[in-house]
Design a protein around this motif. Structure first.
Motif: not given
Lengths: 220, 241
Positions: A96, A152, B56-63, A155, A89, A124-125, B52-54, A117, A128, A120-121
């Motif tokens: 990127r 999954f 991009f993070t969605v799929a790995p975070a759901v994992a 991934i 992640m 968001v994690t 974009g970072s937000a 980056a 979620i 924000v990552s």
């Protein structure tokens, strides 16, 4: 220039202080839980458990720190190592972002973009996971459905396919040797897939060696 | 207080730690954002990076959320919520918890009922993963200074060195994707998914350059990733994973 070095200095001060507090707060969870429940952990279990995982985890942790630290820049590293989930992640997110912003790592521009980056990552994690936990009963059947399981399970190939092509296009000459090496390693010994964290620095050191050779011969 | 893996007090403890780390992320985000503007990076670019970072993070975070679900059967919600929100990853946390469970023969699909065992697991998870963070705490400044010195001495080599570090990491994962191909067509599924993802990325790259669809750049990685993950579903059903 003055301001530049000031930011650089400050990021280490902020990073070190926040990291020290983070370590204390991580450790406080089991300690406070012990006090609250009036129960203490089993020392023998802790030692046996640590003997099973610590030799590998501490080695991998050290390797990750020396490999990802320079990649992420200081702000990114201080934050990334606290928020975790580095390989799948935070590191790809930083990579990127630097590529899209057209900035180089190991520059101040690269450092701030990487930090943004990663921040924000991690925000968001956190969100979620928080909302996911609140809606767990509703989400569990969907997320754990057999239908979505292959998505999954794949991934990492999905992530590194996209990231790989970007870096191949950027500098294919330095990509060939490590890809051939890693392909050979995994074809000979597939079980090494479970030790991927240990292989990353080996592959990185090999790539640096090959790149140095190509650089000396003016091929890159 | 009677112990339960889902005790409200454990949620509060975990919540405080997570709130601290969330605050740390916001603090670094604000500082880096301000510095980026001082460095002349346009706000438009920064917003693009953030959104974009937000995404991009969605799929790995759901994992990661899936990991939380699987750990919660054994450890309840607060501890996995804490460990997977900060510091950890499922690849570390599950084996750490399992190592203690194996010693005392505990099943991993039922909640721990003994407080002492639960706390022992929490300590193993905490102490087992601290090496990386301690090295960053003590050596990050020195590492950065060495890289800066190298950059001053030879700027081109310094840039290549960083590219080599990244490529080393990416090559490892690209190699790993081929690990199961000897098990038959099923083992090729990750390879096909990787190739699909790379092709979508390539196609988006062409669209950006040839058709001048610049906004797509920010979504290239999430789109490639998500479409490849979606592709894995019919592919696996067809091949029979």
């Amino acid at each position: 220039m003055q301001k530049r070095s000031m930011y650089n200095e400050k990021i280490h001060v902020w990073g070190r202080i926040s990291l020290a507090f983070a370590i204390i707060s991580f450790a406080s969870y089991p300690v406070l839980a012990s006090i609250i429940f009036g129960v203490w952990p089993n020392g023998r279990l802790i030692i046996q458990g640590l003997l099973a995982v610590a030799p590998v985890y501490w080695t991998v942790g050290a390797i990750e720190a020396f490999t990802f630290g320079p990649m992420l820049g200081s702000g990114g590293a201080y934050l990334g190592f606290v928020t975790g989930n580095l390989t799948a992640m935070k590191v790809p997110a930083a990579l990127r972002a630097m590529q899209i912003a057209d900035v180089e790592p190991n520059t101040e521009e690269g450092e701030v973009i990487s930090t943004i980056a990663i921040a924000v990552s991690s925000i968001v994690t956190t969100l979620i996971l928080f909302f996911g936990m609140l809606l767990l009963n509703m989400l569990s059947p969907l997320l754990e459905s057999e239908l979505l399981a292959p998505a999954f399970a794949n991934i990492l190939p999905a992530l590194f396919g996209a990231l790989g092509i970007v870096f191949l296009a950027k500098n294919w000459r330095i990509a060939i040797a490590p890809i051939v090496l890693m392909l050979t390693v995994f074809l000979i010994q597939p079980s090494l897939a479970s030790m991927v964290s240990i292989l990353i620095p080996i592959s990185a050191a090999f790539t640096i060696g090959v790149t140095r050779l190509l650089y000396k011969k003016h091929l890159v | 207080m009677p112990f339960s893996v889902n005790s409200p007090i454990l949620f509060i403890l975990a919540g405080i730690v997570i709130a601290y780390v969330l605050g740390q992320s916001i603090f670094f985000l604000v500082k880096a954002w301000r510095r980026a503007i001082e460095l002349g990076i346009e706000k438009k670019v920064l917003r693009k990076i953030a959104s974009g970072s937000a995404l991009f993070t969605v799929a790995p975070a759901v994992a990661v959320l899936l990991g939380l679900i699987s750990l919660s059967r054994f450890l309840g919600l607060p501890l996995p919520w804490l460990r997977l929100s900060v510091l950890g990853a499922l690849t570390y946390e599950l084996p750490a918890a399992a190592s203690v469970a194996t010693i005392i023969d505990l099943p991993l699909d039922q909640p721990v009922t003994d407080a002492s065992t639960y706390l022992s697991i929490a300590y193993v998870m905490t102490l087992g993963i601290l090496a990386g963070i301690l090295i960053i705490l003590f050596f990050q400044k020195r590492m950065q200074q060495s890289l800066q010195k190298l950059k001053k001495k030879d700027n081109r080599w310094s840039a290549l060195l960083m590219d080599a570090l990244f490529m080393g990491m990416i090559a490892t994962f690209l190699g790993m994707v081929f690990a199961d191909i000897r098990s038959g067509l099923r083992g090729w599924i990750p390879v096909f998914v990787m190739l699909f993802s790379a092709s979508v990325m390539l196609l988006i790259g062409i669209l950006i350059r040839k058709c001048k669809i610049a906004w797509l750049e920010n979504y290239a990685m999430p789109l490639s990733m998500l479409s490849a993950m979606a592709f894995a579903v019919p592919l696996t059903n067809w091949i029979g994973g």
